[in-house]
Design a protein around this motif. Structure first.
Motif, PDB file in Angstrom:
ATOM      1  N   THR A 118     -18.729 -37.658   7.381  1.00 28.30           N
ATOM      2  CA  THR A 118     -18.941 -36.526   8.282  1.00 28.30           C
ATOM      3  C   THR A 118     -17.703 -35.632   8.225  1.00 28.30           C
ATOM      4  O   THR A 118     -16.616 -36.053   8.624  1.00 28.30           O
ATOM      5  N   ASP A 177     -14.881 -38.433   8.861  1.00 29.22           N
ATOM      6  CA  ASP A 177     -15.343 -39.530   9.714  1.00 29.22           C
ATOM      7  C   ASP A 177     -16.700 -39.980   9.187  1.00 29.22           C
ATOM      8  O   ASP A 177     -17.188 -39.476   8.157  1.00 29.22           O
ATOM      9  N   ASP A 179     -20.676 -41.664  10.839  1.00 31.23           N
ATOM     10  CA  ASP A 179     -21.451 -42.123  11.989  1.00 31.23           C
ATOM     11  C   ASP A 179     -21.722 -43.623  11.920  1.00 31.23           C
ATOM     12  O   ASP A 179     -21.764 -44.298  12.942  1.00 31.23           O
ATOM     13  N   ASP A 180     -21.913 -44.148  10.709  1.00 31.21           N
ATOM     14  CA  ASP A 180     -22.208 -45.557  10.509  1.00 31.21           C
ATOM     15  C   ASP A 180     -20.909 -46.366  10.582  1.00 31.21           C
ATOM     16  O   ASP A 180     -19.971 -46.100   9.837  1.00 31.21           O
ATOM     17  N   ARG A 184     -17.591 -46.104   8.385  1.00 31.91           N
ATOM     18  CA  ARG A 184     -16.358 -45.674   9.047  1.00 31.91           C
ATOM     19  C   ARG A 184     -15.183 -46.565   8.659  1.00 31.91           C
ATOM     20  O   ARG A 184     -14.033 -46.121   8.598  1.00 31.91           O
TER      21      ARG A 184
END
Length: 387
Positions: A118, A177, A179-180, A184
């Motif tokens: 991300t 970054d 989300d998972d 991460r």
């Protein structure tokens, strides 16, 4: 819930014995939580692997560099839709304990390989146009208090500049970054622009560490790997290409088969707990045979008495397991801080909690069922007469 006081009184009838048994369960589940966190951390690279990504390294060792000119040739292999390179820079920030991975990459090519990251569009663009640019993982930036726009002074472990200095300075232009949580764990790194790095380093120019290859069809990964290896067969820099997951698992197993090691330790621990707790429960029920008979005399059915005995085992495991897992979670920040970023971050995820609950239920059933069945078959007259 109305029988909870009765269960509590029965469980803590012999407080010292129950507390010691409870502590052993707490230690077992704390160890379970910690070991599972270690296993998940070391396998996180494999869990986050994309089936359409291959890694091409030097044939005999990843530490041997490959020519950057290989990129264009790999791109021409049928089935390949994208190629990026990465080179290990290594870094220390301020002191020896603040070490973390740093990779020299082509900004656009590398980030295109990892759509699971991300990244703000403005940060991506800034990284692509800034020769001295760097991009850091969010958790790493939070840890050191880095802000976009600041200078980032780091020391390389292996790459001196042309003036012989190991100290480098970059412009922090972006944060990445994921989300998972599994992904991460792979973002605790810094990316630097390979154009500036290759120009400013003292040696190794025109070389890179490895290639990341994206293919159109994951089912053709083996055939494409063979084609890439065939391009450089019998050359001065032969290559080895394999799926990303296979590479990640192989890299983790250089340290050891973490999964097998963790499994064997936990089997030994929980087998010991099973014997210890089972013996404690059996002894407790033997001592309370007359009390169980009185419950039946007062109108408690065989099934209800059986359920009460089994519920005691469940309560014991829930208490011990919950406290143990809570202790493991509480230990994570200190453990992660002590590694100095050298190892993947440890965390206790939902899957680990679910597995712990399953183990607690199975152990409770194993230790509670034999005395519960004995209570079910208990005859009031025999129990009160002492037979």
């Amino acid at each position: 819930m109305r029988y909870l006081p009765l269960l509590w009184a029965g469980l803590f009838r012999k407080k010292t014995r129950t507390i010691l048994t409870l502590l052993s369960i707490v230690v077992a589940f704390a160890l379970f939580g910690l070991l599972q966190a270690v296993q998940v951390a070391f396998e996180s690279g494999a869990d986050a692997a994309d089936a359409k990504r291959l890694l091409t390294t030097a044939r005999y060792s990843i530490i041997e560099p490959l020519p950057m000119s290989y990129l264009r040739r790999i791109e021409q292999v049928p089935g390949v839709v994208g190629v990026a390179s990465a080179d290990w820079f290594g870094a220390k920030y301020q002191n020896e304990s603040n070490a973390f991975p740093v990779f020299a990459v082509d900004p656009a090519r590398y980030l295109d390989m990892y759509p699971e990251f991300t990244i703000a569009h403005a940060h991506r663009e800034a990284f692509a146009r800034t020769r001295t640019g760097a991009m850091a993982g969010k958790r790493l930036a939070d840890r050191f208090g880095w802000k976009v726009g600041q200078k980032l002074p780091i020391s390389s472990e292996i790459h001196p500049k042309t003036d012989g200095s190991m100290s480098w300075e970059f412009d922090l232009v972006g944060i990445l970054d994921a989300d998972d949580p599994a992904v991460r764990g792979n973002t605790d790194m810094v990316l630097i622009n390979v154009a500036y790095f290759d120009e400013a380093r003292q040696s190794g120019r025109g070389k890179t560490g490895w290639y990341i290859v994206r293919v159109a069809d994951s089912t053709q990964a083996r055939a494409i790997s063979a084609s890439i290896e065939g391009l450089f067969m019998n050359s001065a820099d032969e290559t080895k290409t394999q799926p990303e997951k296979e590479f990640a698992l192989g890299f983790a197993k250089q340290i050891g088969d973490i999964g097998a090691l963790v499994t064997r330790i936990l089997i030994a621990v929980f087998f010991t707990i099973l014997i210890l707790t089972g013996n404690t429960m059996a002894q407790s029920i033997r001592e309370r045979i007359p009390e169980l008979a009185i419950l039946k005399t007062l109108g408690f059915s065989d099934g209800k008495v059986t359920a009460l005995v089994l519920a005691e085992a469940v309560l014991l495991l829930v208490l011990g397991g919950g406290i143990g897992m809570g202790a493991a979670v509480a230990a994570m920040p200190a453990l992660n801080g002590s590694t100095g970023g050298r190892f993947p971050p440890l965390f206790v995820g939902a899957d680990t909690w679910l597995l712990a609950a399953t183990i607690a239920a199975l152990v409770a059933l194993a230790i509670g069922l034999p005395p519960a069945l004995r209570a079910n078959r208990l005859k009031i007259v025999d129990a009160l007469s002492g037979h």
